[in-house]
Design a protein around this motif. Sequence first.
Motif, PDB file in Angstrom:
ATOM      1  N   UNK A  13     -54.949  -9.556  -2.555  1.00  0.00           N
ATOM      2  CA  UNK A  13     -54.731  -8.118  -2.538  1.00  0.00           C
ATOM      3  C   UNK A  13     -56.054  -7.426  -2.222  1.00  0.00           C
ATOM      4  N   UNK A  14     -56.163  -6.751  -1.063  1.00  0.00           N
ATOM      5  CA  UNK A  14     -57.440  -6.112  -0.716  1.00  0.00           C
ATOM      6  C   UNK A  14     -57.814  -4.975  -1.659  1.00  0.00           C
ATOM      7  N   UNK A  15     -56.859  -4.408  -2.379  1.00  0.00           N
ATOM      8  CA  UNK A  15     -57.167  -3.322  -3.312  1.00  0.00           C
ATOM      9  C   UNK A  15     -58.009  -3.806  -4.484  1.00  0.00           C
ATOM     10  N   UNK A  16     -57.959  -5.116  -4.760  1.00  0.00           N
ATOM     11  CA  UNK A  16     -58.762  -5.651  -5.872  1.00  0.00           C
ATOM     12  C   UNK A  16     -60.259  -5.526  -5.613  1.00  0.00           C
ATOM     13  N   UNK A  17     -60.648  -5.394  -4.359  1.00  0.00           N
ATOM     14  CA  UNK A  17     -62.061  -5.247  -4.015  1.00  0.00           C
ATOM     15  C   UNK A  17     -62.547  -3.808  -4.168  1.00  0.00           C
ATOM     16  N   UNK A  18     -61.633  -2.897  -4.414  1.00  0.00           N
ATOM     17  CA  UNK A  18     -61.982  -1.473  -4.545  1.00  0.00           C
ATOM     18  C   UNK A  18     -62.270  -1.130  -6.001  1.00  0.00           C
ATOM     19  N   UNK A  19     -63.201  -0.221  -6.189  1.00  0.00           N
ATOM     20  CA  UNK A  19     -63.462   0.290  -7.533  1.00  0.00           C
ATOM     21  C   UNK A  19     -62.389   1.304  -7.901  1.00  0.00           C
ATOM     22  N   UNK A  20     -61.976   1.282  -9.152  1.00  0.00           N
ATOM     23  CA  UNK A  20     -61.000   2.275  -9.626  1.00  0.00           C
ATOM     24  C   UNK A  20     -61.677   3.637  -9.669  1.00  0.00           C
ATOM     25  N   UNK A  21     -60.939   4.700  -9.377  1.00  0.00           N
ATOM     26  CA  UNK A  21     -61.548   6.039  -9.464  1.00  0.00           C
ATOM     27  C   UNK A  21     -61.933   6.346 -10.905  1.00  0.00           C
TER      28      UNK A  21
END
Length: 159
Positions: free
Chosen positions: A11-19
């Motif tokens: 899941x590419x979203x796992x590499x994003x920081x949460x807001x």
Amino acid sequence: MPSRAAPIKENPALACDAPEQYKGKPRSLTDRELEAVRNAPRAWQNRGKNVGAPRSEYVGDALDIMLGLGVHIGEALALRWEDIDLESALVHVRGTLVEQRAHRDENGAHVAGRFFRQDWRRSGRQAEDLVVQAPPFVMEVLRRRHRASPRLNLRELSS
């Protein structure tokens, strides 16, 4: 045209920081902030008078009702005259608007979405009606709208 040769393995979203979560305490608007919010739709309406499609005066009225009564947009738009006591300035919030989304019927034909009034508030069927003492600026909007609304002659409709 992009294509995929293989499914994504991660899941590419796992590499994003949460807001960041807002950590401040909720607060009421100041009188100046409230006035600025209330004036914004009227300024928007006036800016577009000579350009493009006409801009509705209903936006400012709906916002005033929402701000003054502390209700959601669907609850403001679902108000009926029978919910409003123009003499005592009491408003009974008893329903909300909900959307039936566009879909396809069993034959594949497109069926347009529509809004309809639901006879209970967002908080559920068992919730009590919300009764609010409307501030003067809300009553001004409601009285103006009441004077401008068409009066139905029910005897004519039934014949």
